[in-house]
Design an enzyme around this catalytic site. Structure first.
Site, PDB file in Angstrom:
ATOM      1  CE  LYS A  38      -2.493   1.775   3.676  1.00  0.00           C
ATOM      2  NZ  LYS A  38      -2.564   3.243   3.641  1.00  0.00           N
ATOM      3  CG  ASP A  64      -5.021   4.402   1.130  1.00  0.00           C
ATOM      4  OD1 ASP A  64      -6.176   4.740   0.823  1.00  0.00           O
ATOM      5  OD2 ASP A  64      -4.613   4.312   2.306  1.00  0.00           O
ATOM      6  CG  LEU A  65      -3.520   8.295  -4.455  1.00  0.00           C
ATOM      7  CD1 LEU A  65      -3.374   8.832  -5.875  1.00  0.00           C
ATOM      8  CD2 LEU A  65      -2.362   8.792  -3.594  1.00  0.00           C
ATOM      9  CE  LYS A  66      -8.214   6.459   3.345  1.00  0.00           C
ATOM     10  NZ  LYS A  66      -6.752   6.252   3.448  1.00  0.00           N
ATOM     11  CG  HIS A  68     -14.210  13.514  -1.358  1.00  0.00           C
ATOM     12  ND1 HIS A  68     -14.535  13.550  -0.024  1.00  0.00           N
ATOM     13  CD2 HIS A  68     -15.305  13.916  -2.020  1.00  0.00           C
ATOM     14  CE1 HIS A  68     -15.791  13.958   0.109  1.00  0.00           C
ATOM     15  NE2 HIS A  68     -16.270  14.191  -1.093  1.00  0.00           N
ATOM     16  CG  ASP A  69     -12.036  17.860  -6.386  1.00  0.00           C
ATOM     17  OD1 ASP A  69     -12.975  18.628  -6.712  1.00  0.00           O
ATOM     18  OD2 ASP A  69     -10.899  18.267  -6.097  1.00  0.00           O
ATOM     19  CB  ILE A  70     -16.317  18.342  -9.044  1.00  0.00           C
ATOM     20  CG1 ILE A  70     -15.053  18.787  -9.774  1.00  0.00           C
ATOM     21  CG2 ILE A  70     -16.794  19.406  -8.066  1.00  0.00           C
ATOM     22  CD1 ILE A  70     -15.278  19.972 -10.706  1.00  0.00           C
ATOM     23  N   PRO A  71     -16.796  15.280  -9.965  1.00  0.00           N
ATOM     24  CG  PRO A  71     -18.899  14.359 -10.470  1.00  0.00           C
ATOM     25  CD  PRO A  71     -18.261  15.550  -9.822  1.00  0.00           C
ATOM     26  CB  THR A 126     -12.001   3.696  11.300  1.00  0.00           C
ATOM     27  OG1 THR A 126     -10.716   3.874  10.731  1.00  0.00           O
ATOM     28  CG2 THR A 126     -12.701   2.525  10.646  1.00  0.00           C
ATOM     29  NE  ARG A 187      -1.493  -2.786  15.340  1.00  0.00           N
ATOM     30  CZ  ARG A 187      -1.556  -2.160  14.157  1.00  0.00           C
ATOM     31  NH1 ARG A 187      -1.905  -2.819  13.062  1.00  0.00           N
ATOM     32  NH2 ARG A 187      -1.262  -0.887  14.055  1.00  0.00           N
ATOM     33  N   GLY A 216       0.360  -2.675   8.658  1.00  0.00           N
ATOM     34  CA  GLY A 216       1.521  -1.792   8.545  1.00  0.00           C
ATOM     35  C   GLY A 216       2.569  -2.115   9.593  1.00  0.00           C
ATOM     36  NE  ARG A 217       1.300   1.847  13.070  1.00  0.00           N
ATOM     37  CZ  ARG A 217       0.425   2.583  13.744  1.00  0.00           C
ATOM     38  NH1 ARG A 217       0.851   3.494  14.603  1.00  0.00           N
ATOM     39  NH2 ARG A 217      -0.873   2.412  13.560  1.00  0.00           N
TER      40      ARG A 217
HETATM   41  O1  C5P Z   1       0.423   0.371  10.967  1.00  0.00           O
HETATM   42  P1  C5P Z   1      -1.020  -0.002  10.747  1.00  0.00           P
HETATM   43  O2  C5P Z   1      -1.237  -1.494  10.563  1.00  0.00           O
HETATM   44  O3  C5P Z   1      -1.914   0.586  11.810  1.00  0.00           O
HETATM   45  O4  C5P Z   1      -1.387   0.690   9.356  1.00  0.00           O
HETATM   46  C1  C5P Z   1      -2.669   0.643   8.823  1.00  0.00           C
HETATM   47  C2  C5P Z   1      -2.735   1.401   7.539  1.00  0.00           C
HETATM   48  O5  C5P Z   1      -4.075   1.451   7.114  1.00  0.00           O
HETATM   49  C3  C5P Z   1      -2.258   2.848   7.643  1.00  0.00           C
HETATM   50  O6  C5P Z   1      -1.689   3.202   6.383  1.00  0.00           O
HETATM   51  C4  C5P Z   1      -3.539   3.612   7.890  1.00  0.00           C
HETATM   52  O7  C5P Z   1      -3.480   4.923   7.440  1.00  0.00           O
HETATM   53  C5  C5P Z   1      -4.531   2.814   7.063  1.00  0.00           C
HETATM   54  N1  C5P Z   1      -5.910   2.928   7.507  1.00  0.00           N
HETATM   55  C6  C5P Z   1      -6.331   2.602   8.777  1.00  0.00           C
HETATM   56  N2  C5P Z   1      -7.655   2.719   9.121  1.00  0.00           N
HETATM   57  C7  C5P Z   1      -8.536   3.138   8.218  1.00  0.00           C
HETATM   58  C8  C5P Z   1      -8.130   3.466   6.932  1.00  0.00           C
HETATM   59  C9  C5P Z   1      -6.794   3.348   6.606  1.00  0.00           C
HETATM   60  O8  C5P Z   1      -5.533   2.194   9.609  1.00  0.00           O
HETATM   61  N3  C5P Z   1      -9.798   3.189   8.552  1.00  0.00           N
END
Ligand code: C5P
Length: 241
Positions: A38, A64-66, A68-71, A126, A187, A216-217
């Site tokens: 990602k 993952d640019l999300k 969001h703007d006018i079409p 979230t 996790r 991620g982490r």
């Molecule tokens: O390190 P971690 O596992 O928390 O990373 C999760 C990734 O998913 C990050 O890039 C975070 O910005 C993204 N993300 C998230 N929750 C969301 C949407 C995206 O954790 N609701």
């Protein structure tokens, strides 16, 4: 794209790292062990489109640019990034039906010329709880809004949504089998939650119907990222048995 993904293909590693060099090194060290990388807004804005090409040498990319703007603006931005042929790209469902439909058309045209990209919609971030939604005059239950936006995304032709794994089971029931669910906030058992609050384990997410999990982490900050990634793939393999 086949709906039946292998456990390895389901693992999306978030490359939230301080520099492009570190992101590329991480991608190289995880090459062959994970399904997707990602690339988020931060890395894309600091390094530019070239970073996507670099990372794609090791696995397909979820951009993952999300948007969001006018079409028209979203359509043009999508056209520009589709040159990179990412595996996944996303937009905000809150941009509305016409924006999503316009985006779907751009992605379908890309697919017709051999492109592999699938379009996902973000429902409700979230980070927005009931109180935060009330502040912007959205007074319903967050989960109702999630379902409403997911249904709208499906109607517009999006391939799936980004959602919490805690919503996966009900969204799967609501939106059916042929709709992709990608879930962050994962996790493995015994791993620090960091700033994630409502976490779900990799195997729980798969059992709830998620197609992809974003981690991620727990991988990128592990003493041995490759070992951490392998353990997650193994957990998902066992969950599917
Ligand atoms: O390190 P971690 O596992 O928390 O990373 C999760 C990734 O998913 C990050 O890039 C975070 O910005 C993204 N993300 C998230 N929750 C969301 C949407 C995206 O954790 N609701």
């Amino acid at each position: 794209m086949q709906k039946a993904l292998s456990p390895k293909e389901r693992l999306v590693v978030a490359l939230d790292l301080p520099s492009g060099r570190e992101a590329v090194e991480m991608a190289e060290s995880l090459s062959g062990r994970v399904g997707v990388f990602k690339v988020g807004l931060e890395l894309f804005c600091s390094e530019g489109p070239a970073i996507v090409k670099e990372i794609q040498k090791f696995a397909p990319v979820f951009l993952d640019l999300k948007l969001h703007d006018i079409p028209t603006t979203v359509e043009r931005a999508l056209k520009a990034v589709l040159v990179l042929d990412p595996l996944l790209v996303n937009i905000h469902a809150l941009g509305g039906f016409d924006m999503m439909k316009g985006a779907v058309e751009i992605v379908r045209n890309h697919q017709k010329t051999g492109g592999r990209t699938r379009l996902l919609a973000v429902t409700v971030l979230t980070s927005l709880d009931k109180m935060a939604l009330r502040q912007i005059n959205m007074n319903g239950e967050p989960s109702e809004l999630v379902h409403c936006l997911a249904r709208l995304a499906k109607e517009a032709g999006c391939d799936g949504v980004v959602c919490s794994a805690q919503e996966s089971a009900s969204l799967r029931a609501d939106c059916g089998k042929n709709f992709f669910l990608l879930t962050p906030g994962i996790r493995p058992k015994g791993v620090a939650h960091q700033d994630q609050v409502r976490v779900v384990t990799p195997s729980e997410a798969i059992k709830c119907g998620s197609d992809w999990i974003v981690v991620g982490r727990p991988i990128t900050h592990a003493s041995d990222p490759a070992v951490a990634a392998d353990a997650i793939v193994l957990e998902m393999t066992e969950a599917e048995i």
